[in-house]
Design an enzyme around this catalytic site. Structure first.
Site, PDB file in Angstrom:
ATOM      1  N   CYS A  65      41.671  18.869  35.305  1.00 57.96           N
ATOM      2  CA  CYS A  65      41.639  17.252  34.867  1.00 57.96           C
ATOM      3  C   CYS A  65      42.168  17.895  33.128  1.00 57.96           C
ATOM      4  O   CYS A  65      42.906  17.967  32.473  1.00 57.96           O
ATOM      5  CB  CYS A  65      40.094  16.682  34.571  1.00 57.96           C
ATOM      6  SG  CYS A  65      39.076  17.398  33.254  1.00 57.96           S
ATOM      7  N   HIS A  98      33.304  38.856  30.441  1.00 55.71           N
ATOM      8  CA  HIS A  98      32.662  39.307  29.792  1.00 55.71           C
ATOM      9  C   HIS A  98      31.150  38.277  30.064  1.00 55.71           C
ATOM     10  O   HIS A  98      30.215  38.270  29.989  1.00 55.71           O
ATOM     11  CB  HIS A  98      33.045  39.116  28.387  1.00 55.71           C
ATOM     12  CG  HIS A  98      33.322  39.774  27.534  1.00 55.71           C
ATOM     13  ND1 HIS A  98      34.257  40.045  25.994  1.00 55.71           N
ATOM     14  CD2 HIS A  98      34.336  41.784  27.753  1.00 55.71           C
ATOM     15  CE1 HIS A  98      34.602  41.022  25.519  1.00 55.71           C
ATOM     16  NE2 HIS A  98      35.210  41.560  26.771  1.00 55.71           N
TER      17      HIS A  98
END
Length: 143
Positions: A65, A98
């Site tokens: 977006c 991570h």
């Protein structure tokens, strides 16, 4: 790999370029986005991507977006989704390494099309490191 992609009116050009690049790499892409620049509501395109990932129809999702924020907030409402708003390759890699992110959110108004393609490729090519990060990821879900 099966990838779901969705976008609002800010992202048709981005989606087209990303889909082309991913198909060229041999990935299967399911398109939930709009092809028009006429104003639409980003949740209408984010929810189907998140549902495809949570149901196992897709291994990863990509959503686009204008700022990347709204559609990222939308996908993160789904249990099991770890959407990451990324505007550089390095952030995308860290989101996978991570955080075991499974949906990439891209800000169309803050990246170029070539940057977005490179970010998407980096996201999909990077694996989760596990180890000390796994315990942290396990704590993300509300219990």
């Amino acid at each position: 790999m099966k990838i779901a992609i969705g976008n609002d009116h800010a992202g048709p050009e981005y989606k087209t370029a990303i889909v082309h690049a991913l198909k060229k790499l041999g990935h299967e892409v399911r398109d939930f986005g709009t092809d028009s620049e006429a104003s639409v509501d980003y949740p209408d395109f984010g929810h189907p991507v998140a549902q495809a990932v949570t149901s196992g129809q897709a291994q990863f999702g990509i959503v686009i977006c204008g700022s990347g924020n709204g559609i990222n907030m939308t996908v993160n409402k789904h249990e099991g989704i770890r959407g990451a708003l990324c505007w550089t390759r390095e952030i995308a890699q860290l989101a996978r390494q991570h955080n075991d992110a499974n949906i990439l959110s891209l800000p169309a108004r803050f990246t170029s099309v070539p940057q977005a393609v490179a970010i998407a490729q980096a996201f999909l090519e990077t694996t989760f490191e596990g180890g000390r990060h796994a315990a942290r990821v396990d704590k993300i879900a509300c219990r």
